[in-house]
Design a protein around this motif. Structure first.
Motif, PDB file in Angstrom:
ATOM      1  N   PRO A  12      52.633 -19.628  82.456  1.00  0.00           N
ATOM      2  CA  PRO A  12      51.396 -19.541  81.738  1.00  0.00           C
ATOM      3  C   PRO A  12      50.334 -18.813  82.809  1.00  0.00           C
ATOM      4  O   PRO A  12      49.288 -18.184  81.930  1.00  0.00           O
ATOM      5  N   ASN A  13      50.562 -18.727  83.873  1.00  0.00           N
ATOM      6  CA  ASN A  13      49.571 -18.223  84.766  1.00  0.00           C
ATOM      7  C   ASN A  13      49.690 -16.630  84.974  1.00  0.00           C
ATOM      8  O   ASN A  13      49.159 -15.982  85.775  1.00  0.00           O
ATOM      9  N   THR A  14      50.831 -16.230  84.436  1.00  0.00           N
ATOM     10  CA  THR A  14      51.015 -14.746  84.436  1.00  0.00           C
ATOM     11  C   THR A  14      50.500 -14.110  83.375  1.00  0.00           C
ATOM     12  O   THR A  14      50.058 -14.478  82.390  1.00  0.00           O
ATOM     13  N   GLU A  15      50.385 -12.553  83.448  1.00  0.00           N
ATOM     14  CA  GLU A  15      49.724 -11.697  82.223  1.00  0.00           C
ATOM     15  C   GLU A  15      50.701 -11.802  80.922  1.00  0.00           C
ATOM     16  O   GLU A  15      49.980 -12.062  79.950  1.00  0.00           O
ATOM     17  N   ILE A  16      52.150 -11.907  81.065  1.00  0.00           N
ATOM     18  CA  ILE A  16      52.680 -12.161  79.808  1.00  0.00           C
ATOM     19  C   ILE A  16      52.585 -13.484  79.156  1.00  0.00           C
ATOM     20  O   ILE A  16      52.478 -13.738  78.295  1.00  0.00           O
ATOM     21  N   GLY A  17      52.329 -14.496  80.192  1.00  0.00           N
ATOM     22  CA  GLY A  17      52.345 -15.946  79.804  1.00  0.00           C
ATOM     23  C   GLY A  17      50.951 -16.059  79.184  1.00  0.00           C
ATOM     24  O   GLY A  17      50.671 -16.683  78.146  1.00  0.00           O
ATOM     25  N   HIS A  18      49.895 -15.343  79.539  1.00  0.00           N
ATOM     26  CA  HIS A  18      48.489 -15.427  78.844  1.00  0.00           C
ATOM     27  C   HIS A  18      48.741 -14.470  77.423  1.00  0.00           C
ATOM     28  O   HIS A  18      48.193 -15.142  76.521  1.00  0.00           O
ATOM     29  N   LEU A  19      49.150 -13.637  77.529  1.00  0.00           N
ATOM     30  CA  LEU A  19      49.586 -12.889  76.211  1.00  0.00           C
ATOM     31  C   LEU A  19      50.372 -13.768  75.257  1.00  0.00           C
ATOM     32  O   LEU A  19      49.852 -13.742  74.019  1.00  0.00           O
ATOM     33  N   ALA A  20      51.457 -14.383  75.522  1.00  0.00           N
ATOM     34  CA  ALA A  20      52.038 -15.141  74.754  1.00  0.00           C
ATOM     35  C   ALA A  20      51.124 -16.344  74.313  1.00  0.00           C
ATOM     36  O   ALA A  20      51.393 -16.476  72.997  1.00  0.00           O
ATOM     37  N   THR A  21      50.469 -16.814  74.971  1.00  0.00           N
ATOM     38  CA  THR A  21      49.729 -17.914  74.521  1.00  0.00           C
ATOM     39  C   THR A  21      48.436 -17.497  73.722  1.00  0.00           C
ATOM     40  O   THR A  21      48.520 -18.117  72.669  1.00  0.00           O
ATOM     41  N   SER A  22      47.810 -16.506  73.975  1.00  0.00           N
ATOM     42  CA  SER A  22      47.039 -15.820  73.172  1.00  0.00           C
ATOM     43  C   SER A  22      47.513 -15.268  71.715  1.00  0.00           C
ATOM     44  O   SER A  22      47.059 -15.595  70.477  1.00  0.00           O
ATOM     45  N   LEU A  23      48.520 -14.721  71.674  1.00  0.00           N
ATOM     46  CA  LEU A  23      49.308 -14.416  70.484  1.00  0.00           C
ATOM     47  C   LEU A  23      49.738 -15.600  69.568  1.00  0.00           C
ATOM     48  O   LEU A  23      49.770 -15.657  68.254  1.00  0.00           O
ATOM     49  N   ASN A  24      50.295 -16.642  70.231  1.00  0.00           N
ATOM     50  CA  ASN A  24      50.560 -17.918  69.418  1.00  0.00           C
ATOM     51  C   ASN A  24      49.209 -18.696  68.911  1.00  0.00           C
ATOM     52  O   ASN A  24      49.388 -18.994  67.787  1.00  0.00           O
ATOM     53  N   THR A  25      48.274 -18.527  69.701  1.00  0.00           N
ATOM     54  CA  THR A  25      47.077 -19.086  69.243  1.00  0.00           C
ATOM     55  C   THR A  25      46.489 -18.258  67.801  1.00  0.00           C
ATOM     56  O   THR A  25      46.311 -18.799  66.824  1.00  0.00           O
ATOM     57  N   MET A  26      46.718 -16.871  67.937  1.00  0.00           N
ATOM     58  CA  MET A  26      46.225 -16.133  66.931  1.00  0.00           C
ATOM     59  C   MET A  26      47.314 -16.326  65.708  1.00  0.00           C
ATOM     60  O   MET A  26      46.736 -16.605  64.507  1.00  0.00           O
ATOM     61  N   LEU A  27      48.509 -16.284  65.954  1.00  0.00           N
ATOM     62  CA  LEU A  27      49.761 -16.537  64.783  1.00  0.00           C
ATOM     63  C   LEU A  27      49.339 -17.882  64.357  1.00  0.00           C
ATOM     64  O   LEU A  27      49.494 -18.112  63.061  1.00  0.00           O
ATOM     65  N   GLY A  28      48.996 -19.005  64.994  1.00  0.00           N
ATOM     66  CA  GLY A  28      48.657 -20.178  64.278  1.00  0.00           C
ATOM     67  C   GLY A  28      47.485 -20.071  63.417  1.00  0.00           C
ATOM     68  O   GLY A  28      47.617 -20.655  62.342  1.00  0.00           O
ATOM     69  N   GLN A  29      46.465 -19.388  63.870  1.00  0.00           N
ATOM     70  CA  GLN A  29      45.210 -19.132  63.049  1.00  0.00           C
ATOM     71  C   GLN A  29      45.559 -18.409  61.933  1.00  0.00           C
ATOM     72  O   GLN A  29      44.978 -18.569  60.755  1.00  0.00           O
ATOM     73  N   LEU A  30      46.600 -17.431  62.097  1.00  0.00           N
ATOM     74  CA  LEU A  30      46.943 -16.662  60.783  1.00  0.00           C
ATOM     75  C   LEU A  30      47.717 -17.328  59.639  1.00  0.00           C
ATOM     76  O   LEU A  30      47.390 -17.206  58.602  1.00  0.00           O
ATOM     77  N   GLU A  31      48.357 -18.400  60.192  1.00  0.00           N
ATOM     78  CA  GLU A  31      49.237 -19.142  59.673  1.00  0.00           C
ATOM     79  C   GLU A  31      48.574 -19.945  58.495  1.00  0.00           C
ATOM     80  O   GLU A  31      48.648 -20.107  57.405  1.00  0.00           O
ATOM     81  N   ARG A  32      47.354 -20.632  59.391  1.00  0.00           N
ATOM     82  CA  ARG A  32      46.513 -21.566  58.540  1.00  0.00           C
ATOM     83  C   ARG A  32      45.652 -20.914  57.799  1.00  0.00           C
ATOM     84  O   ARG A  32      45.479 -21.289  56.654  1.00  0.00           O
ATOM     85  N   ALA A  33      45.103 -19.644  57.961  1.00  0.00           N
ATOM     86  CA  ALA A  33      44.362 -18.789  57.168  1.00  0.00           C
ATOM     87  C   ALA A  33      45.082 -18.481  55.976  1.00  0.00           C
ATOM     88  O   ALA A  33      44.701 -18.466  54.906  1.00  0.00           O
TER      89      ALA A  33
END
Length: 493
Positions: free
Chosen positions: A224-245
């Protein structure tokens, strides 16, 4: 070039960039190493030449003019010259003529520096590089004036071995650098492929989502503390918001379709009744005055129902858009509404037992001061008691409770009717929803808007309407509002 680079994959572009940087680095290192080595070797040779010329310049004049004397015994001369590292020396008189020389036998056949070039050598001991009379060979020379004789002694050494060593070093560096570059490029290709694997997984996830699978998420491909980990976390958050939307939009569209269907049905029913009655009158099917009066009463009922439905929809739309604009607040007490609601319910159903109690149906009524629009809250109370009268059997007892609970002013309408299921309780505040779809729609109150309007008005006041019910145990509708704050007046100060 830019267009070509844009067509290459990220892996290829990173590899080309890394390879180019590596090539530049290897080239610079090779150039620096060869230059420093050449500089070091020249310094060593210059030191030997200076030492030898200094020694000769201070020696007494002996036989330098006799060339044959110094070259007759190479077995003695060569080791001596090797000790000093100077294979060639020449003595020039004051007129610049060669009057004597020393040369190692190893220089047989070597092209010596021309006499004109020897004249250019500074006599202060500064080393210079001279070209041979023939061929590409170079010489390093140092000159000193002699103390015993008027003239100059010049010591020189060929740079053949030094040039060959530097050339060999550069060729070796080129070959080894090319091999190292090829090896590191191959290793870099596989390393970049492994390093970019998380991005390919992100790409596959994005492709699956683009294909309609909104439940896909980027797996835990990096810490989670790497760039790819941050990107994956941000994308999953965005995807969750998209799914809810998307889910919310689907639910909203379904509700809108249901709402439009219900509105159309509710409007069509009174309109058809009015149209049918007018058609009967136009066709002369109402010959008697009593028939006409009855038809006009039916038209009046349907028109009143249509008016109530339209006003209810308009009020809901206004509350959705700007709820505060529909309120005329002033200090008041919910006990006033509770007393009026008891009289209204008694007028609707004289046979019912109606009690005025405290919150929850127990104890005496208590104060419930609020800063609210009394007329709108009266509409809420009317809807609640009307709902109790319409959905419970005749004679069912009803309790109206009023008071304060947990810093909230509350107004309860509690019945002992059949109650509702959990599914019915979840939807009872939906617009046009009825627990009994077969109920006759004889008035605007039965259009399924009463509880929806009541909750919208309660929320416009910063409160809500809560429902507690279960099948066979009756229902309790509670209007809960914020208590009036100290200092609130009609002006809101």
């Amino acid at each position: 070039m830019r267009h070509l680079a844009s067509r290459l994959s990220l892996r290829t572009r990173l590899l080309l960039l890394t390879a180019n940087l590596l090539l530049i680095g290897l080239t610079l290192i090779s150039a620096v190493v060869s230059d420093r080595l050449e500089h070091y070797q020249l310094n060593q040779l210059d030191s030997q030449l200076r030492s030898f010329t200094t020694l000769i310049s201070r020696a007494p004049a002996t036989g330098l003019s006799d060339t044959n004397a110094v070259t007759a015994y190479p077995e003695l001369l060569d080791p001596a010259l090797d000790v000093f590292g100077v294979p060639y020396g020449v003595y020039l008189d004051a007129n610049g003529k060669v009057v004597g020389s020393i040369r190692s036998s190893r220089l047989e056949g070597a092209s010596l520096p021309p006499l004109g070039a020897l004249h250019t050598v500074p006599t202060d001991g500064t080393p210079v590089t001279l070209n041979a009379a023939e061929g590409p060979q170079r010489w390093r020379a140092v000159a000193r004036p002699t103390a015993a004789l008027e003239g100059v002694f010049i010591a020189a050494a060929p740079l053949t071995e030094l040039d060959a060593m530097i050339t060999h070093l550069r060729i070796t560096s080129l070959v080894s650098g090319a091999a190292l570059l090829a090896l590191l490029t191959a290793v870099g290709w596989f390393a970049l492929g492994r390093g970019l694997r998380p991005l390919r997984q992100i790409e596959h996830t994005a492709a699956a989502i683009a294909g309609g699978d909104l439940t896909r998420r980027v797996p835990g491909i990096a810490a989670p503390n790497t760039e790819i980990g941050h990107l994956a976390t941000s994308l999953n958050t965005m995807l969750g918001q998209l799914e809810r939307a998307f889910a919310d939009r689907a639910v909203s569209e379904a509700r809108m379709r249901s709402f439009v269907s219900d509105v159309s049905h509710e409007l069509r029913t009174p309109l058809f009744g009015i149209k049918g009655s007018t058609e009967l009158y136009r066709m002369g099917a109402l010959p008697e005055r009593a028939d006409v009066d009855e038809t006009m009463q039916r038209i009046n009922r349907e028109a009143a129902r249509l008016t109530a439905l339209t006003e209810g929809l308009l009020l809901l739309a206004q509350l959705d858009e700007a709820p505060e604009d529909k309120l005329d607040r002033a200090p008041m007490d919910l006990r006033t509404l509770a007393g009026e609601a008891r009289h209204d319910l008694r007028a609707l159903a004289p046979s019912r037992q109606i009690e005025l109690t405290g919150p929850g149906g127990s104890g005496p009524p208590g104060p419930a001061p609020v800063y609210a629009d009394e007329d709108r809250l009266r509409q809420v109370a009317t809807n609640l008691v009307g709902n109790a009268a319409a959905h419970t059997p005749p004679g069912t007892p009803v309790r109206i409770g009023v008071g304060t609970v947990a810093d909230r002013a509350v107004l309860d309408v509690i019945d002992q009717g059949p109650g509702m299921t959990a599914e019915q309780a979840d939807r009872v505040f939906d617009r046009f929803y009825r627990t009994d779809r077969s109920r006759n729609r004889t008035s605007g109150a039965n259009a399924g808007l009463g509880l929806a309007i009541a909750r919208s008005l309660a929320r416009a006041h910063g409160g809500d309407i809560e429902l507690e019910t279960s099948l066979g145990d009756g229902a309790r509708f509670r209007l809960a509002l914020p208590l009036q704050e100290v200092g609130q007046t009609d002006s809101g100060l």
